[in-house]
Design a protein around this motif. Sequence first.
Motif, PDB file in Angstrom:
ATOM      1  N   ILE A 158       3.901  -0.588   4.313  1.00 21.27           N
ATOM      2  CA  ILE A 158       2.545  -0.908   4.734  1.00 21.27           C
ATOM      3  C   ILE A 158       1.918  -1.801   3.670  1.00 21.27           C
ATOM      4  O   ILE A 158       1.859  -1.424   2.496  1.00 21.27           O
ATOM      5  CB  ILE A 158       1.668   0.357   4.915  1.00 21.27           C
ATOM      6  CG1 ILE A 158       2.338   1.373   5.838  1.00 21.27           C
ATOM      7  CG2 ILE A 158       0.283  -0.039   5.436  1.00 21.27           C
ATOM      8  CD1 ILE A 158       2.489   0.934   7.250  1.00 21.27           C
ATOM      9  N   SER A 159       1.442  -2.990   4.072  1.00 21.43           N
ATOM     10  CA  SER A 159       0.845  -3.942   3.143  1.00 21.43           C
ATOM     11  C   SER A 159      -0.456  -4.477   3.726  1.00 21.43           C
ATOM     12  O   SER A 159      -0.712  -4.343   4.929  1.00 21.43           O
ATOM     13  CB  SER A 159       1.801  -5.123   2.885  1.00 21.43           C
ATOM     14  OG  SER A 159       3.074  -4.683   2.472  1.00 21.43           O
ATOM     15  N   LYS A 160      -1.263  -5.092   2.871  1.00 21.92           N
ATOM     16  CA  LYS A 160      -2.478  -5.733   3.364  1.00 21.92           C
ATOM     17  C   LYS A 160      -2.719  -7.028   2.599  1.00 21.92           C
ATOM     18  O   LYS A 160      -2.234  -7.219   1.479  1.00 21.92           O
ATOM     19  CB  LYS A 160      -3.693  -4.815   3.233  1.00 21.92           C
ATOM     20  CG  LYS A 160      -4.198  -4.607   1.815  1.00 21.92           C
ATOM     21  CD  LYS A 160      -5.485  -3.777   1.814  1.00 21.92           C
ATOM     22  CE  LYS A 160      -6.005  -3.574   0.390  1.00 21.92           C
ATOM     23  NZ  LYS A 160      -7.264  -2.782   0.383  1.00 21.92           N
ATOM     24  N   HIS A 206      -9.446  -7.360   6.135  1.00 11.51           N
ATOM     25  CA  HIS A 206      -8.054  -7.452   5.710  1.00 11.51           C
ATOM     26  C   HIS A 206      -7.147  -7.555   6.926  1.00 11.51           C
ATOM     27  O   HIS A 206      -7.456  -7.062   8.002  1.00 11.51           O
ATOM     28  CB  HIS A 206      -7.644  -6.213   4.900  1.00 11.51           C
ATOM     29  CG  HIS A 206      -8.219  -6.165   3.521  1.00 11.51           C
ATOM     30  ND1 HIS A 206      -9.413  -5.531   3.242  1.00 11.51           N
ATOM     31  CD2 HIS A 206      -7.777  -6.685   2.344  1.00 11.51           C
ATOM     32  CE1 HIS A 206      -9.667  -5.646   1.945  1.00 11.51           C
ATOM     33  NE2 HIS A 206      -8.695  -6.336   1.380  1.00 11.51           N
ATOM     34  N   VAL A 207      -6.015  -8.228   6.707  1.00  8.66           N
ATOM     35  CA  VAL A 207      -4.923  -8.209   7.674  1.00  8.66           C
ATOM     36  C   VAL A 207      -3.937  -7.157   7.185  1.00  8.66           C
ATOM     37  O   VAL A 207      -3.588  -7.127   5.997  1.00  8.66           O
ATOM     38  CB  VAL A 207      -4.221  -9.583   7.758  1.00  8.66           C
ATOM     39  CG1 VAL A 207      -3.149  -9.556   8.841  1.00  8.66           C
ATOM     40  CG2 VAL A 207      -5.225 -10.677   8.029  1.00  8.66           C
ATOM     41  N   PHE A 208      -3.496  -6.293   8.085  1.00  2.05           N
ATOM     42  CA  PHE A 208      -2.548  -5.243   7.720  1.00  2.05           C
ATOM     43  C   PHE A 208      -1.189  -5.522   8.350  1.00  2.05           C
ATOM     44  O   PHE A 208      -1.105  -6.039   9.467  1.00  2.05           O
ATOM     45  CB  PHE A 208      -3.063  -3.872   8.152  1.00  2.05           C
ATOM     46  CG  PHE A 208      -4.213  -3.394   7.308  1.00  2.05           C
ATOM     47  CD1 PHE A 208      -3.988  -2.548   6.238  1.00  2.05           C
ATOM     48  CD2 PHE A 208      -5.504  -3.805   7.568  1.00  2.05           C
ATOM     49  CE1 PHE A 208      -5.035  -2.112   5.436  1.00  2.05           C
ATOM     50  CE2 PHE A 208      -6.561  -3.385   6.785  1.00  2.05           C
ATOM     51  CZ  PHE A 208      -6.330  -2.543   5.711  1.00  2.05           C
ATOM     52  N   LEU A 265       0.813  -1.209   0.000  1.00  4.84           N
ATOM     53  CA  LEU A 265       0.000   0.000   0.000  1.00  4.84           C
ATOM     54  C   LEU A 265       0.846   1.259   0.000  1.00  4.84           C
ATOM     55  O   LEU A 265       0.497   2.259  -0.610  1.00  4.84           O
ATOM     56  CB  LEU A 265      -0.925   0.020   1.230  1.00  4.84           C
ATOM     57  CG  LEU A 265      -1.918  -1.127   1.369  1.00  4.84           C
ATOM     58  CD1 LEU A 265      -2.704  -0.980   2.666  1.00  4.84           C
ATOM     59  CD2 LEU A 265      -2.863  -1.174   0.175  1.00  4.84           C
ATOM     60  N   ALA A 266       1.951   1.217   0.722  1.00  8.98           N
ATOM     61  CA  ALA A 266       2.792   2.415   0.838  1.00  8.98           C
ATOM     62  C   ALA A 266       4.186   2.010   1.276  1.00  8.98           C
ATOM     63  O   ALA A 266       4.375   1.010   1.971  1.00  8.98           O
ATOM     64  CB  ALA A 266       2.191   3.401   1.839  1.00  8.98           C
TER      65      ALA A 266
END
Length: 245
Positions: A66-68, A75-77, A58-59
């Motif tokens: 930062i991922s999901k 969602h799991v982050f 994600l970023a």
Amino acid sequence: MSARHPCSQSCWSISEESLRRYVQFASESCIQELLSASDSKRAGSGDGDGVEDGWKLLALEDGVEISKRRSGSLHVFRSRWVLKSLSPQQFITVANAIDAAKQWDSDLVEAKYIKDLEENLSIIRLRFGDASKPLFKNREFIVYERRETMDDGTLVVAVASLPKEIAAGLQPKRSNSIRGLLLQSGWVVENLEDNSCMVTYVVQLDPAGWLPKFFVNRRNTKLVMIVDNLKKLAQACPNISSPTL
């Protein structure tokens, strides 16, 4: 006569030994999920769309990834970053300091140990108040926390909610609160060279009560951003003694 909290059919009475065995069993799965999410050997092995083993990037800002990953309807982050000149023990001491939790999570009103089952196994109550952001407003969570050191020195802290029936037996719900579920959460801190460490934070939250799913999933990204506060706290306390894990 003082008011008593009635225990309905959704409230289970459980012995401390049974609770200890349940938490040990449940936390094994959580620990393995955390270790899998932190597997740095797979970092950078994703496809051209930034997807790595189901994780979507994600970023990537200031060294913080930062991922999901989708899990059911939520969602799991995941957040990962490297802390220079800071040992795993120093970071975990700050992240596990329950009295200081409000310094890195401004929505938290109260964090309290309910009981210690073993030296590395505790039951904790987290409470968020009326002034907290919508995702947390008047929510409370009854969670276990298990702290382990792996054979290679990696530190793991696994946190997840107890089943609602067990939680109700341990701690009756406040009449004006909503009991949410922390489905899986925790830290993995790996030792690197030069007294540095790789930190992975994973969280999946169901706040309970009605909130649009897109809102819950979008707000979860804010949870992983608390790492910036933790980085500052840990770097400001370089000489903290190591915790017992």
